[in-house]
Enzyme design. Structure first.
Site, PDB file in Angstrom:
ATOM      1  CE  LYS A  78      30.693   5.480 -23.662  1.00  0.00           C
ATOM      2  NZ  LYS A  78      32.102   5.882 -23.496  1.00  0.00           N
ATOM      3  CB  SER A 159      31.930   9.913 -23.239  1.00  0.00           C
ATOM      4  OG  SER A 159      32.618   8.678 -23.387  1.00  0.00           O
ATOM      5  CB  SER A 183      35.323   8.327 -21.832  1.00  0.00           C
ATOM      6  OG  SER A 183      35.248   9.569 -22.475  1.00  0.00           O
TER       7      SER A 183
END
Ligand SMILES: [Mg+2]
Ligand SMILES: [Zn+2]
Lengths: 490, 99, 484
Positions: A78, A159, A183
């Site tokens: 990420k 997210s 997330s």
């Protein structure tokens, strides 16, 4: 599509150990797949050359008998994790071009375990969002399609939307995510994969771009429970560079997957049935309860009375911390600078241009709730309610061993839905936020499909630092669910 | 609490985010909506409840007083947006500040 | 101090906030070095520069130093304290917030005794002491349109020591700073060097009519870098307030800068923004807990502090309050004095240390406490030689100079230079006889009653013995001779 990308981490690990293929081959298959699926927007930066180099080195290590737990496994990281000399943006324009001169503890541990980095995965800007539509580097598309409306582009959740989409689309065997209010879990549910937010303090926050420091936790996202257990084992551990990192040994999470949950008590919170909860979610939840019963566990109705207040609490605490954490993006030492006539003018222009609307909105809310005269009514109040929410769980865990809830109130929605009102968008996290506020481990796994053929997730919540029970129960549910559906083209 | 344009401007100033006048109305509405939403916490009785700043059930760990870092100005300055090393002697720069 | 205005008498109310740089190898929350004078931005970790994902970890030495200082200020030590973020934007504040302590500082109320010129003392209240990180440095004069930022100082540990508004004159403020610096140096927690910025002072100044107990609006004068300037700034600021009030104006609360060239304070333009620091507990740090055991063990290592030392010097060595105060003002001076005075007459030791020794010490920058002009041991031995009559006080002055020049011990000097006092009656009598024989007219004058000439004879005989005659014996023998 290569057969190699269809493997789980555990399968690939075992096959490479037997010499069936090399890390270079496995990596190359993923590099090809990644390039073929650029339309998803899952990666902000692909690092194929670096990946090939790392795969080569991995094969050498294996030959030398030094294979790590994730030897040769291609992962996506990420883009909230700082990666040395590889652009790290947090999906924000304000960090465009930023190349950290350091490696986050978690991504560093994954490299130390032998893994290969395919690239940096897209996310909501500064991890603020539940749709992955706030990234400066473009929206991420969910690889799943609605049978009812195949032309409709669906969000992957957020997210960690790039991470979820990449794992679901088989363009990473696993990925790192971070979870502040859901997330990891909500995008895992939306994309039909498994993800766990471990206990706060289990994984180091050092080198992870901060959103809300008291909530942020890194965790793995992968195809199944076992893969998450393997990855978390490599990611977790005490880090003296993070003062909130727990000085605790890392258990062998994979070994917890015994399949035996007889006698366990599973809490079913009555507050997680809000009005308007879809029948399909309700159904899959009940199905989950049945699976656990069948395996010898006992469902127990519990009450978490302050559940309703978790969302408003979160939307005070998280923006408050974020408003302070994001003050360092000022155009002076790294990232975007928009010149101005004075220092303040430069700050204001830089931050107006560098932050997207959701980030600006949260910074402003956070600034307000901390400001003179409002601190007590908002921030201090929220911190007190946070304790009540944490105490609800503490009390529940006096009688149960694990809690089962839906992960999200719906399946993945269309990119054009839920975008008008921020508060409506936030409701996506209504089932995941309480766990975050209490700092507890929460895992989402796919449990079925809705009428449109979209995956639905269930969440398992455990006691602090008892990820093992969560994994054990998840493993049983996974077997019972027999979830084998994949997005089209996989 | 409903925020008016002046309040939004003051918050934006405090947060150092430039906001155009024509954005103020919209922002005031949005932020007021959010505040209205979070204000439901007022109905929770929190008398005698201590605020919770962290879920970590620990006290602050300490490190020894040993120099383990620094001596890396090139790395520190490597991402500076205003190209600093060669011509300005290893400083970051900002528009001139008058004290 | 009372200031006479046009409308009446005014008194000044002063509170001081001192930022004292903690003596430690590494910074408060990072492992970068704290040493003064490095190349720009070279003592900087990514933590100090506020890079994404960087986290603070506290340095235990800095915590111990704060506790130590708190104990030295006879203050309450708070076993649990909390770090908070003070949020504001500034060019040399990389994180956009300063990690400080707000409502739960590590040290609470304490007391500091200031020493006044008449030898008396007055207690000034300490409000609190908290730990916080320093900011970097902005340099405004290196480029026409830019300010330069050096983060070497960013993250260095500071103790902010806040007094109560207990001082009433610039002199008291000066005495407070002097005493605080002395205590910090005794404790070894801050070097107190104001020029290098390791001790900086903000002065809060207001005035009120004499007899009033109200606290009027105060102005904060920031970062004054010498004790003299602090006093000048307070004086200027107090008069400015009185002028404004007497002309019907109002003082607005603000931050001001002291211009030491003009001797004035002025409003600080960069601080015009409304202050709203939005303090909240730093979520990257947990509550700081120190154990009572740690506090006790630090207490056990505290040195004797200046007030106690002063009292002991008065009791043990018979010094008066003033001399004792001078002697303890610097820890090294006090140690030197004790090295000289131990087992000897305290007053004699004090006279030599405060007289010839300090004069020589101050005459040349090459002399320091690690390189004093004369060692305490030698000075003590010299006093012994006076005491046992080997040399006179007068000769001792020469011996002292020879010791400074050669570094040799006094006995050797006396030996080599033949400075031994003549105490042999026969030798002195012989010299007297010679002087008498050479000056019969003057002998007659004395005998006729001109007593004043006695001194002249003493001088002549002393000269004839190259100053070595024992002055007491000499006087006695001359008097005896005249009576014959
Ligand atoms: Mg202050
Ligand atoms: Zn301060």
């Amino acid at each position: 599509m290569s057969e190699l990308t269809k493997l789980t981490i555990a399968q690939a690990r075992d096959k490479m150990a037997k010499g069936e293929f090399t890390a270079v081959e496995l990596t190359e298959a993923h590099i090809q797949a990644m390039a073929a699926k650029r339309n998803l927007g899952a990666y902000i930066v692909e690092t194929p050359d670096l990946a090939r180099e790392q795969a080569k080195a991995s094969d050498l290590r294996r030959q030398a008998g030094q294979a790590g737990a994730l030897e040769g496994i291609p992962l996506g990281i990420k883009d909230l994790f700082c990666t040395k000399n590889v652009q790290t943006t947090a999906a924000s324009r304000i960090l465009e071009g930023f190349k950290p001169q350091y490696e986050s503890t978690v991504s560093g541990k994954l490299l130390d375990a032998g893994s290969v980095m395919l690239g940096k995965l897209n996310l909501d800007e500064f991890a603020m969002g539940s749709s992955n539509m706030t990234s400066y580097y473009g929206k991420v598309t969910n690889p799943w399609k609605s049978k009812a409306d195949p032309a409709k582009k669906l969000v992957p959740g957020g997210s960690s939307g790039g991470s979820a989409a990449a794992v679901a689309a088989r363009i990473a065997m696993g990925a790192t995510g971070t979870d502040t209010g859901g997330s990891i879990r909500q995008p895992a549910a939306f994309c039909g994969i498994t993800g766990i937010k471990p206990t706060y303090g289990r994984c180091s926050r050092w080198g992870v771009v901060a959103f809300a420091s008291s909530l942020d936790q890194a965790g793995p996202m992968a195809r199944d429970v076992r893969d998450c257990a393997i990855m978390l084992g490599a990611m977790a551990g005490h880090d003296p560079k993070d003062s909130t990192s727990a000085p605790m040994a890392v258990p062998n999470f994979e070994a917890a997957l015994t399949g035996d949950i007889r006698g366990l008590k599973v809490g079913i919170p009555k507050e997680y049935r809000p009005d308007g909860l879809s029948d399909e979610i309700q159904k899959v939840w009940e199905q989950g309860i049945e699976w656990l019963k069948a395996a010898g566990a006992t469902p127990v109705e519990i009450t978490l009375p302050h559940t309703k207040y978790a969302l408003p609490t979160y939307y005070i605490v998280a923006p408050a911390e974020a408003s302070s954490n994001l003050a360092r993006y000022d155009g002076v030492r790294f990232g975007l600078r928009v010149e101005g006539s004075s220092l303040d003018d430069m700050y204001k222009k830089t931050r107006a241009a560098g932050f997207g609307s959701e980030v600006r909105r949260r910074i402003m809310i956070g600034t307000y709730v901390l400001s003179a005269g409002y601190y007590d009514a908002y921030y201090s109040k929220a911190q007190k309610v946070r304790r009540l929410i944490a105490d609800d769980f503490k009390k529940a865990f006096e009688t149960v061993d694990v809690i089962l809830t839906p992960t999200a109130p719906s399946a993945a929605f269309g990119m054009d839905e839920n975008t008008d009102d921020p508060v409506t968008m936030w409701l996506n996290d209504v089932f995941t936020i309480p766990t975050s506020l209490a700092g507890l481990p929460g895992l989402s796994l796919p449990a079925g499909l809705d009428a449109a053929g979209l995956p639905l997730g269930l969440q398992l919540i455990g006691r602090p630092f008892d990820e093992e029970t969560v994994f054990k129960v998840a493993g049983v549910m996974e077997s019972a669910a027999g979830f084998t559906a994949t997005p089209e083209g996989v | 609490m409903s925020l008016d344009k002046a309040a939004v401007r003051a918050i934006a100033e405090l947060a150092r985010i430039e906001v155009r006048d024509e954005e103020l109305d919209h922002l005031a509405g949005e932020l007021s909506g959010i505040l209205h939403f979070v204000e439901q916490l007022a109905e929770v009785n929190t008398d005698g409840v201590p605020p919770m700043s962290s879920v970590a059930d620990l006290t602050l760990p300490m490190r020894a007083d040993v120099v383990t870092d620094g001596g890396q100005f090139a790395a520190v300055l490597a991402n500076a947006p205003d190209g600093v090393i060669e011509d300005q002697g290893g400083f970051f720069t900002v528009p001139k500040v008058v004290e | 101090m009372i200031i006479q205005g046009d409308t009446g008498d005014w008194e000044i109310v002063i509170g001081l906030e001192v930022h004292a740089q903690v003596i430690s190898n590494a910074k408060l929350f990072s492992g970068a070095a704290t040493a003064f004078g490095a190349e720009p931005n070279d003592q900087v970790s990514f933590v100090d520069a506020g890079f994404p994902g960087m986290l603070p970890v506290i340095n235990e030495k800095c915590v111990e130093q704060a506790v130590r200082t708190g104990l030295g200020l006879k203050a309450q030590i708070n076993l649990t304290s909390v770090f908070a973020r003070k949020n504001y934007f500034y060019a040399d504040l990389p994180q956009g917030y300063q990690i400080s302590q707000y409502d739960m500082p590590i040290v609470g109320e304490g007391t500091l005794l200031i020493d006044l010129p008449d030898g008396s003392t007055r207690a000034i209240g300490i409000e609190r002491l908290h730990l916080e990180q320093d900011a970097g440095k902005s340099i405004h004069d290196m480029h026409p349109s830019k300010s330069y930022i050096d983060l070497n100082r960013s993250g260095v540990a500071l103790m902010e020591i806040v007094s109560k508004p207990d001082m009433r004159s610039p002199e008291e403020a000066g005495a407070y700073l002097t005493k605080l610096r002395t205590i910090l140096r005794y404790l070894g927690t801050c070097d107190g060097n104001m020029q290098e910025g390791s001790m900086r002072c903000d002065a809060n100044v207001s005035v009120r009519p004499v007899g009033s107990t109200e606290l009027r609006t105060r102005c904060e004068i920031k970062n004054v870098n010498s004790i003299r300037f602090v006093q000048q700034a307070i004086e200027y600021e107090a008069r400015r307030h009185i002028d404004v009030y007497e002309n019907g104006g109002e003082i607005k609360q603000e931050t001001r800068l002291f211009d030491s060239v003009k001797g004035e304070t002025r409003s600080m333009r960069s601080k015009e923004h409304a202050h709203d620091y939005r303090y909240f507990p730093d979520p990257d740090l947990l509550p700081l807990v120190v154990s009572q055991d740690l506090v006790d063990s630090i207490k056990a290592t505290l040195p004797e502090l200046p007030d106690e030392k002063k009292a002991r010097f008065m009791a043990e060595y018979g010094l008066n309050a003033y001399d004792a105060g001078v002697m303890v003002a610097e820890k090294e001076a006090a140690e030197f004095f004790e090295g000289v005075a131990k087992g000897r007459d305290g007053k004699t030791a004090a006279n030599w240390v405060m007289g010839d020794f300090f004069a020589t010490m101050n005459s040349d920058a090459k002399y320091t406490w690690t390189n004093p002009p004369v060692s305490a041991e030698n000075l003590g031995r010299m006093i012994d030689l006076i005491k046992d009559g080997t040399i006179s006080t007068r000769l001792a002055k020469d011996v002292f100079i020879f010791m400074v020049e050669s570094g040799k011990d006094p006995a050797t000097i006396v030996e080599e230079k033949g400075l031994k006092q003549v105490t042999d009656t026969g030798a002195i009598e012989k010299a007297i006889d010679e002087v008498f024989a050479a000056n019969p007219d003057k002998v007659a004058e004395v005998k006729a009653g001109k007593d004043k000439l006695m001194g002249w004879f003493v001088g002549q005989v002393m000269k004839a013995t190259q100053g070595k005659a024992n002055p007491g014996m000499l006087n006695e023998l001359i008097a005896k001779k005249f009576k014959e």
